[in-house]
Write a protein that holds these residues in place. Structure first.
Motif, PDB file in Angstrom:
ATOM      1  N   LYS A 279     -48.993  43.615   3.704  1.00 39.73           N
ATOM      2  CA  LYS A 279     -47.839  44.467   4.453  1.00 39.73           C
ATOM      3  C   LYS A 279     -48.306  44.634   5.811  1.00 39.73           C
ATOM      4  O   LYS A 279     -47.292  44.725   6.560  1.00 39.73           O
ATOM      5  N   TRP A 280     -49.661  44.872   6.261  1.00 42.06           N
ATOM      6  CA  TRP A 280     -49.861  45.197   7.572  1.00 42.06           C
ATOM      7  C   TRP A 280     -50.811  43.986   8.319  1.00 42.06           C
ATOM      8  O   TRP A 280     -51.327  43.324   7.378  1.00 42.06           O
ATOM      9  N   TYR A 281     -50.717  43.839   9.397  1.00 38.86           N
ATOM     10  CA  TYR A 281     -51.735  42.951  10.111  1.00 38.86           C
ATOM     11  C   TYR A 281     -52.025  43.475  11.443  1.00 38.86           C
ATOM     12  O   TYR A 281     -51.652  44.283  12.243  1.00 38.86           O
ATOM     13  N   TRP A 282     -53.180  42.956  11.981  1.00 35.46           N
ATOM     14  CA  TRP A 282     -53.999  42.951  13.332  1.00 35.46           C
ATOM     15  C   TRP A 282     -53.795  41.627  13.882  1.00 35.46           C
ATOM     16  O   TRP A 282     -54.598  40.856  13.550  1.00 35.46           O
ATOM     17  N   ARG A 283     -52.969  41.362  14.856  1.00 40.27           N
ATOM     18  CA  ARG A 283     -53.051  40.145  15.513  1.00 40.27           C
ATOM     19  C   ARG A 283     -54.270  40.164  16.578  1.00 40.27           C
ATOM     20  O   ARG A 283     -54.434  40.927  17.283  1.00 40.27           O
ATOM     21  N   VAL A 284     -54.913  39.003  16.483  1.00 41.61           N
ATOM     22  CA  VAL A 284     -55.922  38.688  17.482  1.00 41.61           C
ATOM     23  C   VAL A 284     -56.087  37.411  17.983  1.00 41.61           C
ATOM     24  O   VAL A 284     -55.649  36.294  17.095  1.00 41.61           O
TER      25      VAL A 284
END
Length: 422
Positions: free
Chosen positions: A232-237
């Motif tokens: 559902k959630w993401y942290w883009r790196v």
């Protein structure tokens, strides 16, 4: 010898046939009862819980860290090609393949989230630098999974070195060709002319087709990848970025518990030449679909004249902590389809940063967009460092206010703050 194998003890029972027969019978009896119980439980769950038919199998390689996932379901077929980095999607995968909350390595509740990096094999060094910093500053406390995506298969060297740097789950995925390469319906002669004009005007990445592929993929496809759909959630790196401060809380849970959907650290102006007709396409979509606009939207962040023109402000999307349901929702899905039909990702150089920013600003409430002031971050050449000295000290930051892009005249942060408070 493996530690889980039982030790060999001396046998004290009589070895006559008369004594051994009952022992064998008791073993068979208990084994039979166990099998019967498991079979009954399996049958009961299949009838009472339809989602039980969906199974997830995680395969681990000799390094013990990296993995790829095989989904099997009668209604969602995903096949594994001979290469472990290749996934082919023949039908959508249900998004709820993991529980809403899991338990993190620190024993606290953990959101349904992943850290995602789009990266090439040649970027291994910079990618490792980013990963090690975020692991040290944040993820070693929570153990969120990493997902790495590439348009070509990852090399064994990349998988082995990356897996060794991460303590938690790691997945490597191949991007479907239709999600990456320039579509056949694009007029290549027109696209080439547009690239040549940008090169003549010294526009960054003006002549790059691969950069345009990346912008289009990040705008409308990354959240559809089989390895990502379950989250559902993401942290883009991205490779080559820096994290300057400790993040000792869970930003995913913060977003969820405070009804936020999009988080950023840096905002700035876009190059006008790269999005010459983007706002025309936006206005056309809004005029045809006014019902998709949130009543409390952040249009004022995008336009200084109530939507007449685009002021070029956007959230820099190389850092994003966001809810993928925003992109998967009907409003943004229809919006992206409209932009895709215009061909502007290739005829011009529409970036995922302005596209995401426009989508978040128009289709979400302005109070659902969050500025992560306490996360020190740098994507060269721009840097954000927490404003308050007390926060920098508490977060053990290695940056200072000197060189903070937030104070630069090209930053849109002051405008965002005005919009946020209005």
């Amino acid at each position: 010898m493996s530690s889980w194998l039982p030790l060999h003890h001396n046998e004290f029972y009589t070895r006559s046939v008369r004594h051994r027969v009952p022992r064998v019978n008791r073993t068979v009896l208990w084994l039979g009862l166990a099998v019967t119980f498991l079979f009954s439980l399996h049958s009961l769950l299949r009838h009472l819980r339809p989602e039980y038919n969906l199974t997830i199998r995680v395969f681990r390689w000799p390094t013990g860290n990296e993995s790829f996932v095989e989904f099997t379901d009668q209604n969602a077929a995903v096949s594994i090609a001979p290469s472990p980095t290749t996934l082919s999607l023949s039908a959508p995968i249900p998004s709820a393949t993991v529980s809403e909350y899991d338990q993190g390595t620190n024993g606290t509740r953990r959101a349904n989230a992943a850290i995602i990096m789009l990266v090439r094999n040649s970027e291994l060094g910079n990618a490792l630098s980013s990963v090690k910093q975020l692991e040290e500053r944040f993820n070693k406390r929570f153990g969120y999974p990493w997902v790495f995506l590439n348009e070509v298969p990852f090399t064994n060297e990349f998988k082995e070195k990356m897996s060794a740097a991460i303590s938690g789950p790691v997945s490597f995925g191949l991007i479907p060709k239709e999600h990456w390469y320039q579509p056949d319906w694009i007029d290549e002669e027109k696209a080439a002319a547009g690239r040549a004009e940008m090169v003549a005007n010294d526009v960054v990445y003006g002549g790059s087709v691969s950069y345009r592929n990346m912008c289009r993929f990040n705008s409308g496809f990354f959240y559809r990848h089989p390895l990502v759909q379950q989250y559902k959630w993401y942290w883009r790196v991205e490779p080559g970025v820096s994290f300057f401060c400790d993040t000792d809380y869970d930003p995913f849970l913060y977003m969820e518990e405070n009804d936020k959907v999009y988080g950023f650290t840096i905002s700035l102006y876009e190059w006008p030449q790269t999005v010459a007709t983007l706002w025309d396409a936006v206005k056309e979509f809004v005029n045809e679909n006014p019902h998709y606009l949130d009543p409390d939207n952040a249009l004022a962040f995008l336009s200084d004249d109530d939507g007449g023109s685009y002021n070029m402000c956007h959230f820099w999307s190389n850092f994003e902590i966001a809810n993928m349901e925003l992109w998967r929702g009907e409003a943004y899905s229809k919006f992206f389809e409209h932009l895709e039909s215009k061909g502007g990702f290739y005829y011009e150089r529409w970036g995922d940063a302005p596209v995401h920013s426009i989508g978040a600003a128009l289709f979400a409430r302005k109070d659902q967009i969050h500025f992560f002031d306490d996360i020190g971050y740098q994507h060269p050449p721009f840097r954000h460092c927490p404003h308050l000295p007390s926060v920098r000290k508490a977060k053990n930051c290695s940056c200072s206010s000197v060189g903070n892009f937030d104070y630069n005249r090209d930053s849109c942060l002051n405008l965002w703050r005005q919009v946020e408070m209005s």
